[in-house]
Design an enzyme around this catalytic site. Structure first.
Site, PDB file in Angstrom:
ATOM      1  N   HIS A  81      -0.257   5.574   4.612  1.00 30.10           N
ATOM      2  CA  HIS A  81       0.172   4.287   3.803  1.00 30.10           C
ATOM      3  C   HIS A  81      -0.198   3.162   4.708  1.00 30.10           C
ATOM      4  O   HIS A  81       0.946   2.164   4.880  1.00 30.10           O
ATOM      5  CB  HIS A  81       1.881   4.851   3.828  1.00 30.10           C
ATOM      6  CG  HIS A  81       2.163   3.816   2.494  1.00 30.10           C
ATOM      7  ND1 HIS A  81       3.270   4.450   2.194  1.00 30.10           N
ATOM      8  CD2 HIS A  81       2.125   2.586   1.842  1.00 30.10           C
ATOM      9  CE1 HIS A  81       3.951   3.291   1.681  1.00 30.10           C
ATOM     10  NE2 HIS A  81       3.456   2.262   1.494  1.00 30.10           N
ATOM     11  N   GLU A 121       6.461  11.986   2.362  1.00 31.98           N
ATOM     12  CA  GLU A 121       5.076  11.039   3.591  1.00 31.98           C
ATOM     13  C   GLU A 121       6.381  11.209   4.811  1.00 31.98           C
ATOM     14  O   GLU A 121       8.083  11.129   4.487  1.00 31.98           O
ATOM     15  CB  GLU A 121       5.460   9.365   3.495  1.00 31.98           C
ATOM     16  CG  GLU A 121       4.238   8.839   2.031  1.00 31.98           C
ATOM     17  CD  GLU A 121       3.577   7.808   2.251  1.00 31.98           C
ATOM     18  OE1 GLU A 121       4.713   7.104   2.534  1.00 31.98           O
ATOM     19  OE2 GLU A 121       3.204   7.395   1.099  1.00 31.98           O
TER      20      GLU A 121
END
Length: 530
Positions: free
Chosen positions: A279, A261
């Site tokens: 997220h 990420e």
């Protein structure tokens, strides 16, 4: 006496700031501005961060007065816990602040992928009216498969039951009786994959669960299954999932977490049946407020010199100085115990023997339980919730103290009885002036080996050549052996090899070892910082 200085490096809820301002000199800095952060740390007794501020060895070196680092959230990727521990700085987080938000987000993703909500929204905004193109499916009467029945998994199961779904779960560390209380049927992983219409992941990420849902598993799923992962990236093999979606073996997926990420440009984002969010599991006003007020409470306890239950490295506080060095050992024994057990015990006794037993050692029981559950549940495990996790799973826990210790000055033992009556045990001690940690007993086998980041336990029938075979297999895989102990109960009887190795052993390599030597038991444990 001047007030302690609490440095807030990122936005914190007003309630948390107000809670701190009553007793402390609260100062603010921009944690993303590195020079400003380092300058401000020079006078700080405590610093509170979220996810954008990095507290590493360099930052700690600029903070000679620092007593506590508080992360207003669950993860600690931006805090060097090991460096803080070496510096004698307590690290705390807010382990239960986001569990409701995370569960609700998982359910929201499941609903979105069931009804194609984002795709229909995008189509309508593009000037289209394609009702038939976005026909979805109902939840009522469908089977929901929950991977991991920890606190978040339980919350998701409760919410999906309210939709009229039948819930099954895979979690080898939850007794069937506990699942039945929740109205959930436990299943093997293969059973869950073949029966579930929706699969939602709520597992911790470790060597046992990384890649748990891979290409093989995605060939076992029910046609039309939809998969939700709002737990940890990497538990579902993203490349295998993309292939299954393209081939139509999986009808849809909803993903909030990725292996790497930020995940912009990720291949899954180009598949029309995928719903994705960046997220957002903990991204609610309520979760952020809880995180702020929880760490503010921990900071207050830490600066008052009191025991802080949510500390991840338990420095300072009211723990006796003679007991404190045993906390990391007890936690490691708990993790080793869980690896050896391969499931949840019905009863666990924590035994403390020797000179240390003359002190208040209840915190050693908490440390051991923290270790027992660290690799079992998705939630962050602390001294507060570890006993609750045991209670929820029907595990009886007792603390036994005894001044007599024939072989060691001090000895900590975890002894557990499994549901089938099998006894699992692991014992450790602190040796010498440096109080070096030693693992001295496992399942009745005596030994002396230092706990290491990567360890392997192999039980087999005693015979020549086994040690060489194990070394050859590991060597062929480029895995270096750092330490070894071989123990046996009798010549030609049962033997145990305990290895410490320089890198984690992949599951396929362990399987090769077990089949080659005909092992009765084979377990790995990774005692990395968590």
């Amino acid at each position: 006496m001047p007030a302690f200085i609490v440095l807030i490096a990122e936005e914190l809820s007003p309630a948390a700031v107000a809670q701190l301002e009553t007793d402390f000199d609260v100062r603010h800095t921009d944690g993303s501005d590195r020079p400003a952060l380092l300058a401000a740390l020079a006078a700080a007794d405590a610093v509170i961060v979220r996810s954008a501020t990095t507290i590493d060895a360099e930052a700690l070196a600029h903070a000679p007065r620092l007593r506590v680092v508080a992360r207003a959230g669950v993860g600690l990727d931006n805090v060097d816990v090991e460096a803080a521990t070496r510096a004698g700085v307590m690290v705390v987080n807010a382990p239960t602040s986001n569990i409701v938000s995370a569960a609700e987000h998982a359910v929201g993703l499941l609903l979105a992928v069931a009804r194609n909500v984002p795709q229909a929204d995008a189509s309508l905004r593009a000037g289209e009216w394609k009702r038939s193109a976005f026909t979805g499916v109902e939840l009522d009467g469908k089977v929901a498969g929950i991977l991991g029945l920890g606190r978040i998994g339980v919350l998701v199961a409760e919410r999906l039951t309210a939709f009229g779904m039948r819930v099954i779960a895979y979690d080898p560390y939850v007794p069937a009786a506990r699942a039945a209380q929740l109205g959930v049927r436990l299943a093997s992983l293969d059973e869950l994959l073949s029966e579930a219409d929706f699969i939602s992941v709520h597992l911790p990420k470790n060597t046992e669960t990384t890649g748990l849902i891979g290409d093989k598993e995605l060939h076992l799923v029910k046609p039309g299954v939809r998969i939700v992962n709002a737990a940890r990236g990497g538990i579902v093999d993203e490349q295998a999932l993309a292939l299954a979606l393209r081939e139509g073996r999986v009808a849809g997926a909803a993903i909030d977490v990725f292996t790497t990420e930020p995940a912009t440009g990720h291949p899954l984002l180009g598949i029309s049946s995928v719903v994705a969010t960046p997220h957002l599991g903990a991204s609610t006003a309520e979760a952020q407020e809880k995180a702020g007020t929880q760490v503010a409470r921990s900071v207050r306890l830490a600066l008052a010199g009191e025991f802080v239950p949510d500390a991840v490295n338990v420095q300072g506080g009211t723990v006796d100085e003679d007991v404190k060095p045993g906390l990391p050992l007890a936690e490691k024994l708990g993790r080793i115990f869980t690896a050896l057990a391969g499931g949840m015990a019905a009863r666990i006794d924590v035994e403390v023997r020797g000179e240390i037993a003359g002190h208040d050692v209840r915190v050693l029981q908490l440390a051991a339980l923290k270790g027992v559950f660290t690799d079992v549940v998705e939630d962050a495990v602390t001294y507060v919730n570890a006993p609750l996790l045991a209670s929820e799973r029907g595990v009886e826990v007792s603390l036994v103290t005894e001044a007599d210790s024939p072989d060691w000055r001090n000895l900590v033992t975890l002894r557990g009885i499994m549901p089938d009556g099998q006894v699992i045990s692991a014992s450790g001690t602190l040796s010498g002036r440096r109080q070096q940690e030693k693992l001295v007993e496992v399942n009745g086998f005596d030994m002396e080996i230092a706990p290491a980041e990567h360890m392997v336990f192999l039980t087999y029938t005693d015979r020549p050549g086994v040690v060489g075979t194990v070394g050859q297999i590991l060597g062929s895989e480029g895995i270096n052996i750092a330490g070894m102990q071989v123990c046996r109960d009798a010549r030609g009887g049962h033997a145990l090899i305990v290895l410490s190795v320089d890198s984690a052993i992949p599951a396929v390599v362990l399987d090769d070892i077990l089949s080659t030597i005909g092992a009765v038991l084979g377990r790995t444990v990774d005692l990395d910082e968590r």
